[in-house]
Enzyme design. Structure first.
Site, PDB file in Angstrom:
ATOM      1  N   HIS A 260     -34.443   3.617   2.941  1.00 33.80           N
ATOM      2  CA  HIS A 260     -34.299   3.990   4.357  1.00 33.80           C
ATOM      3  C   HIS A 260     -34.556   5.473   4.598  1.00 33.80           C
ATOM      4  O   HIS A 260     -35.399   5.830   5.421  1.00 33.80           O
ATOM      5  CB  HIS A 260     -32.898   3.630   4.853  1.00 33.80           C
ATOM      6  CG  HIS A 260     -32.679   3.907   6.310  1.00 33.80           C
ATOM      7  ND1 HIS A 260     -32.461   5.179   6.807  1.00 33.80           N
ATOM      8  CD2 HIS A 260     -32.644   3.086   7.384  1.00 33.80           C
ATOM      9  CE1 HIS A 260     -32.320   5.127   8.119  1.00 33.80           C
ATOM     10  NE2 HIS A 260     -32.411   3.864   8.490  1.00 33.80           N
ATOM     11  N   GLU A 410     -23.044   6.642  32.583  1.00 34.85           N
ATOM     12  CA  GLU A 410     -23.442   8.051  32.627  1.00 34.85           C
ATOM     13  C   GLU A 410     -24.502   8.390  31.582  1.00 34.85           C
ATOM     14  O   GLU A 410     -25.475   9.103  31.868  1.00 34.85           O
ATOM     15  CB  GLU A 410     -22.220   8.956  32.422  1.00 34.85           C
ATOM     16  CG  GLU A 410     -21.187   8.877  33.521  1.00 34.85           C
ATOM     17  CD  GLU A 410     -20.166   7.766  33.323  1.00 34.85           C
ATOM     18  OE1 GLU A 410     -19.236   7.657  34.153  1.00 34.85           O
ATOM     19  OE2 GLU A 410     -20.295   7.003  32.336  1.00 34.85           O
ATOM     20  N   HIS A 472      -9.143  13.587  34.846  1.00 32.99           N
ATOM     21  CA  HIS A 472     -10.294  13.776  35.721  1.00 32.99           C
ATOM     22  C   HIS A 472     -10.559  15.244  36.062  1.00 32.99           C
ATOM     23  O   HIS A 472     -11.541  15.544  36.742  1.00 32.99           O
ATOM     24  CB  HIS A 472     -10.097  12.993  37.025  1.00 32.99           C
ATOM     25  CG  HIS A 472     -10.337  11.521  36.886  1.00 32.99           C
ATOM     26  ND1 HIS A 472      -9.676  10.748  35.966  1.00 32.99           N
ATOM     27  CD2 HIS A 472     -11.186  10.685  37.538  1.00 32.99           C
ATOM     28  CE1 HIS A 472     -10.087   9.490  36.067  1.00 32.99           C
ATOM     29  NE2 HIS A 472     -11.004   9.435  37.014  1.00 32.99           N
TER      30      HIS A 472
END
Length: 664
Positions: A260, A410, A472
């Site tokens: 990988h 968002e 908030h």
């Protein structure tokens, strides 16, 4: 089939050799996806290596950006400006072939990828842009916007939460020209993913309203058939689940996590050459393979055909043609500056207290009808962010418009808007509460890295939002945004500053602009013409009290009126004070030394910063001995007016601290 395998082996071996020379890189995905890439790039992809920015080209996005050598090999073989020497310089400083694809660095790279899932998100944005532009500009017999968006994605892209956000929207929007190839090899860095990724991916995407096809990713006939079927479904995005073997062709490492993210090693490279029957030295491709890969002639013909169509379109629809050209040249329309002047004149005379989020909406009313390329959106907060104006039209699966309801997404919103911009033809703006930039931060960072012309609107910018409380109320967020290179951050204090912040963002072509806006109403200020011009410089002298200044107060946003009140009180006490509104620190820092000295003279060391957020950032302006009025804890739940008093944002409390700091 055998010749196709030889062509895909060219991609494999160029990738292997470049990674081996660099002693760094990810060979597994290029080896595993080479057969898919050969079919797509040679049989279906519409592009012109001699003009990588041809507007009607297909967009190709490598979301699993660690497989960058796959893309560089494809670009080189197809005839782009990527030489063998460029491949030999893979992952070296200042090369055209960086570790992950970077837009603007490498010819043919559409978008910067690397953080998994964001390329997929940007691909959704590109497909959305194509759909909206086609609805706006296409006419009967004139499909001047008509192309597909192709995305390569791996297991990691689909594990990232952003893939859910954006793929859900892609299905809702019926983005039929979005086709995603999922490299389903079952391996990631940690090993076999069956221990931590057991989703039924097919059912998951069917639930998103996607068209899903499952194939053998090493069988050219199955790949061709799947692409044809996907292209014909114009009502659903398509996921082609390609069962592949990571590191295909490596005798000892294929199907293992060891292939990988590390070079194969000299011995395994030699064994892989034998396994693939590739009897050529490193970085050598025979002429017949170059000839089969070369897309220059086909690309020239495809673009020439489109140009002929566009010429006829221009004759029949001259206004549409001019508008299309203007938007892709990123030229702002006439009348925008006069619209700004009209708004400023009105705002300078009508000094009604309003929030800066409301001022922003008023500016959208002034600018919106002049800017058809302006495409807005909010993460389910349009009534709070005030991002919808009277001319906003919501986009849905059937109808075009200029406003996107992203839902509570968002991160996805920001990355999709990055893709919309890099497709061309639009200036996107996106919005949420400032505290929620944490959800979107990596896409914000990518926007800055890619110099994306996107405007971020972040409202409810302080404890002033009030009762919602500390979850908030942003504290550190403004400062952390300021630390992102190439992101211009503006925190205006009133309507005039907000208008100029918007105008700055619309005119900025080398990066995103963030507007930090208040929920609460703020006092408005009148200004001279010179002061208005100086707002464009990021920081300027708003008010002075006294002739020989010995104190400077620097403030932003809703704290500017408080700074004015403090300055007036200091003047009464005999201290001559200057108030500097620092709308944009990054913009101010880019001004010449003479201007910066005129605003913040070095000799005046009594300096105070006032901002309702983390205070550490302001050391750069007030110095170690200055006074920083800020908030270095989380907020509290309660009315905003009360919170400002609790956290020390009152005239009396600040005056007391100033006296103690400078005059005790």
């Amino acid at each position: 089939m055998l010749f196709r395998r030889e062509l895909s082996n060219a991609v494999r071996m160029l990738s292997i050799d470049a990674i081996q020379k660099a002693q760094s890189g990810h060979p597994g995905a290029p080896m595993g996806m080479a057969d898919i890439a050969e079919v797509l790039w040679r049989d279906f992809l519409k592009h012109n290596p001699n003009n990588p920015l041809w507007q009607n080209r297909d967009r190709f996005v490598l979301s699993n950006g660690h497989a960058s050598m796959l893309l560089y090999s494809l670009l080189h073989l197809s005839g782009y400006d990527i030489s063998i020497d460029d491949l030999k310089n893979f992952r070296q400083c200042f090369s055209k072939t960086p570790g992950h694809p970077e837009v603007g660095c490498t010819s043919g790279v559409e978008i910067t990828t690397g953080p998994l899932g964001q390329g997929l998100a940007s691909g959704v944005g590109m497909a959305m842009a194509e759909k909206l532009l086609s609805q706006s500009f296409n006419r009967n017999n004139f499909k001047i916007v008509d192309h597909y968006t192709w995305v390569f994605a791996g297991d990691g892209c689909l594990m990232e939460g952003i893939s859910h956000e954006v793929c859900s929207l892609a299905g809702t929007w019926n983005l039929g020209k979005l086709i995603v190839f999922y490299d389903k090899n079952g391996i990631s860095i940690d090993g076999e993913i069956s221990g931590w990724f057991t989703d039924d991916t097919k059912k998951r995407f069917l639930s998103y309203n996607w068209h899903v096809i499952e194939i053998n990713g090493h069988n050219s006939e199955e790949i061709i058939c799947a692409i044809k079927i996907a292209k014909n479904n114009l009502t659903q995005p398509s996921l082609i689940m390609c069962n592949t073997v990571i590191g295909f062709g490596s005798p000892n490492k294929s199907g293992k996590s060891s292939v990988h993210g590390a070079p194969l090693g000299d011995i395994e490279v030699s064994l892989t050459r034998k396994q693939l029957n590739w009897n050529y030295p490193p970085f050598f491709v025979p002429a017949h393979i170059y000839s089969a890969w070369n897309a220059v002639r086909a690309g020239r013909l495809a673009e020439s055909s489109w140009k002929s169509l566009f010429e006829r379109y221009s004759v029949k629809y001259p206004e549409l043609s001019s508008e299309y050209i203007r938007r892709f040249k990123q030229q702002l329309p006439n009348g925008l500056y006069s619209g700004l002047q009209k708004f400023l004149l009105k705002s300078n005379s009508l000094l009604k207290d309003i929030s800066t989020r409301e001022a922003s909406q008023n500016i959208l009313e002034e600018f919106g009808s002049l800017l058809p390329e302006l495409i807005g959106g909010s993460a389910d907060l349009a009534p709070s962010n005030l991002t919808i104006w009277s001319g906003s039209k919501s986009i849905n699966k059937h109808e075009s418009g200029n406003y996107i309801h992203y839902g509570v997404r968002e991160f996805g919103m920001t990355a999709i808007a990055n893709g919309i911009y890099h497709h061309g033809g639009f200036i996107p703006y996106t919005a949420t509460f400032l505290v929620f930039v944490d959800y979107a931060r990596n896409a914000i960072r990518m926007a800055a890295l890619m110099k994306t012309r996107q405007i971020f609107i972040y409202t409810h910018d302080s404890i002033g939002l009030g009762e919602d409380g500390p979850t908030h109320q942003p504290i550190e967020h403004i400062s952390t945004l300021r630390y992102i290179p190439n992101l211009s951050v503006w925190r205006p204090c009133d309507a005039i500053e907000t208008a100029i912040s918007w105008f700055y963002g619309l005119n900025r072509k080398n990066g995103p602009t963030s507007l930090i806006l208040s929920r609460q109403n703020i006092v408005q200020f009148s200004r001279t013409d010179d002061q208005i011009q100086n707002i464009y410089k990021g920081g300027y002298i708003l008010r002075e009290y006294g002739k020989i200044i010995n104190i400077i107060i620097i403030a932003t946003g809703s704290e500017v009126p408080l700074a004015i009140s403090v300055a007036k009180e200091l003047y009464k006490l005999g201290y001559y004070t200057r108030v500097v509104s620092m709308v944009s620190a990054d913009c101010f820092d880019n001004q010449d030394k003479i201007y910066r000295e005129s605003v913040l003279p070095v000799k005046i060391t009594n300096r105070i910063s006032i901002e309702a957020g983390i205070s550490e950032y302001w050391y750069k302006y007030v110095g170690l001995n200055g006074l920083r009025i800020g908030i270095d804890t989380f907020g509290e739940s309660g009315p905003g007016k009360n919170l400002f008093e609790i956290f020390g944002f009152t005239v009396n409390k600040i005056i007391t601290r100033i006296k103690k700091c400078f005059f005790s």
